[in-house]
Design a protein around this motif. Sequence first.
Motif, PDB file in Angstrom:
ATOM      1  N   ALA A 104      33.994 -91.688 -75.049  1.00 11.28           N
ATOM      2  CA  ALA A 104      34.897 -90.672 -75.586  1.00 11.28           C
ATOM      3  C   ALA A 104      34.725 -89.330 -74.894  1.00 11.28           C
ATOM      4  CB  ALA A 104      34.651 -90.518 -77.095  1.00 11.28           C
ATOM      5  N   SER A 105      33.544 -89.073 -74.340  1.00 10.13           N
ATOM      6  CA  SER A 105      33.285 -87.794 -73.670  1.00 10.13           C
ATOM      7  C   SER A 105      33.872 -87.760 -72.266  1.00 10.13           C
ATOM      8  CB  SER A 105      31.777 -87.549 -73.577  1.00 10.13           C
ATOM      9  OG  SER A 105      31.170 -87.561 -74.848  1.00 10.13           O
ATOM     10  N   THR A 106      34.101 -88.923 -71.704  1.00 12.60           N
ATOM     11  CA  THR A 106      34.538 -88.976 -70.305  1.00 12.60           C
ATOM     12  C   THR A 106      35.908 -88.363 -70.105  1.00 12.60           C
ATOM     13  OG1 THR A 106      33.231 -90.983 -69.961  1.00 12.60           O
ATOM     14  CG2 THR A 106      34.977 -90.523 -68.375  1.00 12.60           C
ATOM     15  N   LEU A 107      36.858 -88.668 -71.000  1.00 13.07           N
ATOM     16  CA  LEU A 107      38.230 -88.179 -70.830  1.00 13.07           C
ATOM     17  C   LEU A 107      38.313 -86.653 -70.887  1.00 13.07           C
ATOM     18  CD1 LEU A 107      41.126 -89.086 -70.363  1.00 13.07           C
ATOM     19  CD2 LEU A 107      41.446 -89.113 -72.848  1.00 13.07           C
ATOM     20  N   PRO A 108      37.770 -85.992 -71.928  1.00 10.90           N
ATOM     21  CA  PRO A 108      37.828 -84.536 -71.901  1.00 10.90           C
ATOM     22  C   PRO A 108      37.037 -83.931 -70.753  1.00 10.90           C
ATOM     23  CG  PRO A 108      36.480 -85.314 -73.745  1.00 10.90           C
ATOM     24  CD  PRO A 108      37.192 -86.499 -73.183  1.00 10.90           C
ATOM     25  N   ALA A 109      35.946 -84.568 -70.341  1.00 11.72           N
ATOM     26  CA  ALA A 109      35.167 -84.023 -69.235  1.00 11.72           C
ATOM     27  C   ALA A 109      35.959 -84.058 -67.935  1.00 11.72           C
ATOM     28  CB  ALA A 109      33.869 -84.819 -69.075  1.00 11.72           C
TER      29      ALA A 109
ATOM     30  N   GLU B 137      48.152 -86.828 -69.654  1.00 12.40           N
ATOM     31  CA  GLU B 137      48.359 -86.821 -68.207  1.00 12.40           C
ATOM     32  C   GLU B 137      47.119 -87.311 -67.476  1.00 12.40           C
ATOM     33  OE1 GLU B 137      49.962 -83.344 -66.468  1.00 12.40           O
ATOM     34  OE2 GLU B 137      51.405 -82.983 -68.076  1.00 12.40           O
ATOM     35  N   THR B 138      45.952 -86.965 -67.980  1.00 16.54           N
ATOM     36  CA  THR B 138      44.710 -87.440 -67.362  1.00 16.54           C
ATOM     37  C   THR B 138      44.671 -88.962 -67.356  1.00 16.54           C
ATOM     38  OG1 THR B 138      43.533 -85.448 -68.095  1.00 16.54           O
ATOM     39  CG2 THR B 138      42.196 -87.350 -67.473  1.00 16.54           C
ATOM     40  N   LEU B 139      44.998 -89.550 -68.494  1.00 19.00           N
ATOM     41  CA  LEU B 139      45.033 -91.013 -68.575  1.00 19.00           C
ATOM     42  C   LEU B 139      46.061 -91.594 -67.611  1.00 19.00           C
ATOM     43  CD1 LEU B 139      44.687 -91.767 -72.395  1.00 19.00           C
ATOM     44  CD2 LEU B 139      43.133 -92.483 -70.568  1.00 19.00           C
ATOM     45  N   ARG B 140      47.218 -90.940 -67.505  1.00 19.21           N
ATOM     46  CA  ARG B 140      48.276 -91.455 -66.625  1.00 19.21           C
ATOM     47  C   ARG B 140      47.842 -91.415 -65.164  1.00 19.21           C
ATOM     48  NH1 ARG B 140      52.804 -88.996 -64.450  1.00 19.21           N
ATOM     49  NH2 ARG B 140      52.413 -87.082 -65.652  1.00 19.21           N
ATOM     50  N   TYR B 141      47.162 -90.320 -64.769  1.00 25.13           N
ATOM     51  CA  TYR B 141      46.689 -90.223 -63.388  1.00 25.13           C
ATOM     52  C   TYR B 141      45.609 -91.261 -63.101  1.00 25.13           C
ATOM     53  CZ  TYR B 141      49.101 -85.701 -63.320  1.00 25.13           C
ATOM     54  OH  TYR B 141      50.048 -84.708 -63.389  1.00 25.13           O
ATOM     55  N   LEU B 142      44.713 -91.453 -64.065  1.00 28.92           N
ATOM     56  CA  LEU B 142      43.654 -92.457 -63.879  1.00 28.92           C
ATOM     57  C   LEU B 142      44.249 -93.854 -63.774  1.00 28.92           C
ATOM     58  CD1 LEU B 142      40.935 -91.133 -66.383  1.00 28.92           C
ATOM     59  CD2 LEU B 142      40.893 -90.978 -63.886  1.00 28.92           C
TER      60      LEU B 142
ATOM     61  N   ILE C  46      42.949 -83.439 -58.147  1.00 31.98           N
ATOM     62  CA  ILE C  46      41.870 -82.817 -58.921  1.00 31.98           C
ATOM     63  C   ILE C  46      41.237 -83.834 -59.859  1.00 31.98           C
ATOM     64  CG2 ILE C  46      41.368 -81.111 -60.710  1.00 31.98           C
ATOM     65  CD1 ILE C  46      43.454 -79.300 -59.401  1.00 31.98           C
ATOM     66  N   ILE C  47      42.082 -84.606 -60.539  1.00 31.15           N
ATOM     67  CA  ILE C  47      41.570 -85.567 -61.522  1.00 31.15           C
ATOM     68  C   ILE C  47      40.830 -86.705 -60.842  1.00 31.15           C
ATOM     69  CG2 ILE C  47      42.267 -87.319 -63.205  1.00 31.15           C
ATOM     70  CD1 ILE C  47      42.291 -84.492 -64.300  1.00 31.15           C
TER      71      ILE C  47
ATOM     72  N   THR D 181      36.704 -87.020 -61.446  1.00 29.97           N
ATOM     73  CA  THR D 181      36.247 -88.351 -61.862  1.00 29.97           C
ATOM     74  C   THR D 181      34.925 -88.743 -61.207  1.00 29.97           C
ATOM     75  OG1 THR D 181      38.522 -89.063 -62.292  1.00 29.97           O
ATOM     76  CG2 THR D 181      36.863 -90.782 -62.040  1.00 29.97           C
ATOM     77  N   PRO D 182      34.771 -88.630 -59.879  1.00 22.50           N
ATOM     78  CA  PRO D 182      33.452 -88.946 -59.316  1.00 22.50           C
ATOM     79  C   PRO D 182      32.364 -88.005 -59.815  1.00 22.50           C
ATOM     80  CG  PRO D 182      34.909 -88.030 -57.636  1.00 22.50           C
ATOM     81  CD  PRO D 182      35.756 -88.315 -58.822  1.00 22.50           C
ATOM     82  N   ARG D 183      32.731 -86.773 -60.103  1.00 23.31           N
ATOM     83  CA  ARG D 183      31.742 -85.824 -60.604  1.00 23.31           C
ATOM     84  C   ARG D 183      31.236 -86.241 -61.982  1.00 23.31           C
ATOM     85  NH1 ARG D 183      31.565 -79.383 -60.167  1.00 23.31           N
ATOM     86  NH2 ARG D 183      29.934 -78.995 -61.701  1.00 23.31           N
ATOM     87  N   VAL D 184      32.141 -86.616 -62.875  1.00 21.14           N
ATOM     88  CA  VAL D 184      31.737 -87.015 -64.221  1.00 21.14           C
ATOM     89  C   VAL D 184      30.929 -88.310 -64.179  1.00 21.14           C
ATOM     90  CG1 VAL D 184      32.602 -87.791 -66.462  1.00 21.14           C
ATOM     91  CG2 VAL D 184      33.625 -85.797 -65.355  1.00 21.14           C
TER      92      VAL D 184
END
Length: 371
Positions: free
Chosen positions: A45-50, A62-67, A86-87, A92-95
């Motif tokens: 659950a923390s991954t998406l907001p991060a 939008e984050t989900l759509r890009y992923l 950006i996403i 994503t690799p950073r998180v």
Amino acid sequence: MSPTPAPPLTASPPAAPPAAPRPRWLTTPAGTAVTAAALALLLAASTLPAIGLGTALVPPAETLRYLWAALTGGSIASDEVTRYQIIWNIRTPRVLLAALVGAGLGAVGVAVQALVRNPLADPYILGVSSGASVGAVTVGVLGALAALGPYAVSAGAFAGALAATLLVHLISRSAAGTTPLRLVLTGVALSFGFQAIMSVIVYLVPGNEATSTVLFWTMGGFGAATWGSLPAVAALVLAGLAVLHTLARRLDATALGDETAASLGVDTERLRRVLFLVTALMTGAMVAVSGAIGFVGLVVPHVVRILVGAAHRRVLTVAPLAGAVLMVWVDLASRTVAAPRELPLGVLTALIGVPVFLLLMRRRGYLFGGR
């Protein structure tokens, strides 16, 4: 008859705050499984907001759509390319790297504390971070390993970490074998030596390139995370976690002392060599991509022991998840608290770790494994 004098009043020392009772079910296999599952869900659950939060705010939908587009090869509008980059290519690799490093630090902290039998030990106590900093600065200043391109500095840091580990192992050996005390003393001594070498390099090299590299490796950060840097770190960290789990019962035996462990059939000298190698490889890989991030490997194992007990199988199940969740949120805070500037991770982990460590010292019934 004169009255008997009253005894002098003495102030009794203040009692430590009582520790909250730990539910017994937490120390059962079912309790550990529930705790691990809850942390795994929290990590997911923390991954998406991060990924979505930062200087450029991207809504969760939008984050989900890009992923999803990145994973399935879908298409996006031309005006969304920047946010997609950006996403997918930056955050994503950073998180994911933050979660990997947090998990690795939590597990290595448990293993190193068992290796040197010191509750104040952390993954960097054996000089790994100082050696990595010397390797990174040397490569950055001299331009060595240029054939590796953007991974040259990380490769230099990894080589420096392994060189420091090898030196600690060779110097700490004696005719009686490698003892925990000799490991700690050798690691601390060599850490000061590597720090002196770094100071000389920073002093002699003109410009601020060496200084900025040293600051990064001593404070930590995930700003350089890329998809290319993830596979090697993931392989070493996940393999190390698997090996540490297989050693859990032997770690329980060594906690009782070498003689007791030997009576239970545990070869403590061989176990220390394996632990030393595994923790060195894991720590070297993590330091090479993130620098030295303090307090995570020190505090997380103690907090987990309070929750699920001291058995290493339970601790090594929960500590990596707790470390991953902590690191994902600390990294998010480092990017957003002072945006657009980025705070060093070591500053935030210290601000969290110091008060938690002091609370642990005040907790009755838990004195870092002793009384």
